[in-house]
Structure formats: C-alpha cells, structure tokens
Design a protein around this motif. Sequence first.
Motif, PDB file in Angstrom:
ATOM      1  N   ALA A  58      13.139  53.443  46.511  1.00 49.27           N
ATOM      2  CA  ALA A  58      13.486  54.247  47.690  1.00 49.27           C
ATOM      3  C   ALA A  58      13.176  55.734  47.467  1.00 49.27           C
ATOM      4  O   ALA A  58      12.660  56.414  48.353  1.00 49.27           O
ATOM      5  CB  ALA A  58      14.960  54.061  48.047  1.00 49.27           C
ATOM      6  N   LEU A  59      13.453  56.225  46.249  1.00 52.64           N
ATOM      7  CA  LEU A  59      13.160  57.627  45.939  1.00 52.64           C
ATOM      8  C   LEU A  59      11.659  57.859  45.895  1.00 52.64           C
ATOM      9  O   LEU A  59      11.159  58.871  46.406  1.00 52.64           O
ATOM     10  CB  LEU A  59      13.805  58.021  44.606  1.00 52.64           C
ATOM     11  N   ARG A  60      10.938  56.929  45.322  1.00 50.75           N
ATOM     12  CA  ARG A  60       9.475  57.045  45.274  1.00 50.75           C
ATOM     13  C   ARG A  60       8.907  57.103  46.686  1.00 50.75           C
ATOM     14  O   ARG A  60       8.050  57.922  46.993  1.00 50.75           O
ATOM     15  CB  ARG A  60       8.892  55.847  44.512  1.00 50.75           C
ATOM     16  N   ASP A  61       9.428  56.241  47.578  1.00 49.89           N
ATOM     17  CA  ASP A  61       8.956  56.233  48.970  1.00 49.89           C
ATOM     18  C   ASP A  61       9.290  57.555  49.668  1.00 49.89           C
ATOM     19  O   ASP A  61       8.487  58.092  50.425  1.00 49.89           O
ATOM     20  CB  ASP A  61       9.571  55.058  49.737  1.00 49.89           C
ATOM     21  N   GLU A  62      10.480  58.073  49.394  1.00 45.62           N
ATOM     22  CA  GLU A  62      10.887  59.360  49.972  1.00 45.62           C
ATOM     23  C   GLU A  62       9.960  60.482  49.509  1.00 45.62           C
ATOM     24  O   GLU A  62       9.517  61.320  50.301  1.00 45.62           O
ATOM     25  CB  GLU A  62      12.331  59.663  49.562  1.00 45.62           C
ATOM     26  N   ILE A  63       9.654  60.499  48.221  1.00 45.68           N
ATOM     27  CA  ILE A  63       8.760  61.520  47.667  1.00 45.68           C
ATOM     28  C   ILE A  63       7.359  61.386  48.262  1.00 45.68           C
ATOM     29  O   ILE A  63       6.729  62.378  48.628  1.00 45.68           O
ATOM     30  CB  ILE A  63       8.728  61.433  46.121  1.00 45.68           C
ATOM     31  N   GLU A 122       6.530  60.106  51.211  1.00 46.29           N
ATOM     32  CA  GLU A 122       6.565  60.562  52.606  1.00 46.29           C
ATOM     33  C   GLU A 122       6.610  62.091  52.683  1.00 46.29           C
ATOM     34  O   GLU A 122       5.917  62.699  53.505  1.00 46.29           O
ATOM     35  CB  GLU A 122       7.779  59.975  53.323  1.00 46.29           C
ATOM     36  N   ALA A 123       7.430  62.700  51.842  1.00 49.97           N
ATOM     37  CA  ALA A 123       7.537  64.167  51.844  1.00 49.97           C
ATOM     38  C   ALA A 123       6.219  64.809  51.433  1.00 49.97           C
ATOM     39  O   ALA A 123       5.792  65.812  52.025  1.00 49.97           O
ATOM     40  CB  ALA A 123       8.661  64.612  50.914  1.00 49.97           C
ATOM     41  N   GLU A 134       4.858  67.351  44.707  1.00 53.11           N
ATOM     42  CA  GLU A 134       6.182  67.199  45.318  1.00 53.11           C
ATOM     43  C   GLU A 134       7.255  67.066  44.242  1.00 53.11           C
ATOM     44  O   GLU A 134       8.310  67.694  44.313  1.00 53.11           O
ATOM     45  CB  GLU A 134       6.205  65.978  46.257  1.00 53.11           C
ATOM     46  N   ARG A 145      10.260  69.685  43.489  1.00 57.16           N
ATOM     47  CA  ARG A 145      11.659  69.235  43.537  1.00 57.16           C
ATOM     48  C   ARG A 145      12.388  69.560  42.236  1.00 57.16           C
ATOM     49  O   ARG A 145      13.564  69.932  42.253  1.00 57.16           O
ATOM     50  CB  ARG A 145      11.741  67.740  43.824  1.00 57.16           C
ATOM     51  N   SER A 181      21.368  70.356  50.584  1.00 61.49           N
ATOM     52  CA  SER A 181      21.506  68.992  51.094  1.00 61.49           C
ATOM     53  C   SER A 181      22.959  68.561  51.124  1.00 61.49           C
ATOM     54  O   SER A 181      23.416  67.932  52.072  1.00 61.49           O
ATOM     55  CB  SER A 181      20.701  68.018  50.243  1.00 61.49           C
TER      56      SER A 181
END
Length: 131
Positions: free
Chosen positions: A26-31, A33-34, A45, A49, A60
């Motif tokens: 999920a974190l990899r996907d978030e990174i 997308e960002a 990215e 971060r 956040s």
Amino acid sequence: MALLGKIARMAKQDDFVKTALRLPRALRDEIKEAADAAGHSMNDEIIDRIRFSPEIASASTILAKLSEYDVALRAAVKKQGDALWRVIERAEAVCGQVDELLKSTLEAESSAVRRELEFLRELIETIKLQR
C-alpha cells in the motif's frame, strides 16, 4: 519537494549508494501515485519524503486530527439541531392542546394565557424560518 529530487538527479552517480528497500504494498502504491502526480521518479519521491518526513508527518497528523474534530463537531451539531427541532415540534403540539383547553374556559380567565400562547406561536414560527 520535487526540487530536491531534481538536484539529486544532477548529482554524480558516485554520490549515491544503491539500497534495496522492502515496502508494504500500500505504501509503495502511494509513493508511486505521488511520484506520477508530481512528475518524478519513485526514487525522488522517497528521497523527498525522507528529507521532509518530520514536517510531512506533523502536518499530516494535524490535518487528520482536524478532520476527526470536524466530523465529530458536525455530528454533535446535527444531534443538537435534531433535538432542538423535536422540542420545537413538541412545543407547537402543546400550543394546540392549550388552545383547545382555553376554548372551554371563560374569556376573562383565558386572555392572559392566550396572549402568552400567541407569543409562543410567533416565536416558534420565527425559529422554524431558520430551518
């Protein structure tokens, strides 16, 4: 943030060390997308971060708390508003009952109560206009 990533790309290859990193999916996907949204690589990215993580994490966290408070406050206001309207509706019903009772009493005895009843009805109507 992307500015630091661009500066990093301009640095020499010897300035970097290749590191394998295991991330939750999920974190990899978030990174990913960002990075896509910002128009730079996942590597840039991740570097951004890491460099800015205290500021991002703090912002956040604050935004998440504000969002929680907003949801709770909206729910509380809705609950109070609903309770107020139930009271108004009940008061209106009681006015009708009192009016019926006053019809059977002498005019002299009921005039003061009728004035108060009329005031209460006007107040209820004024409040209902705000609904």
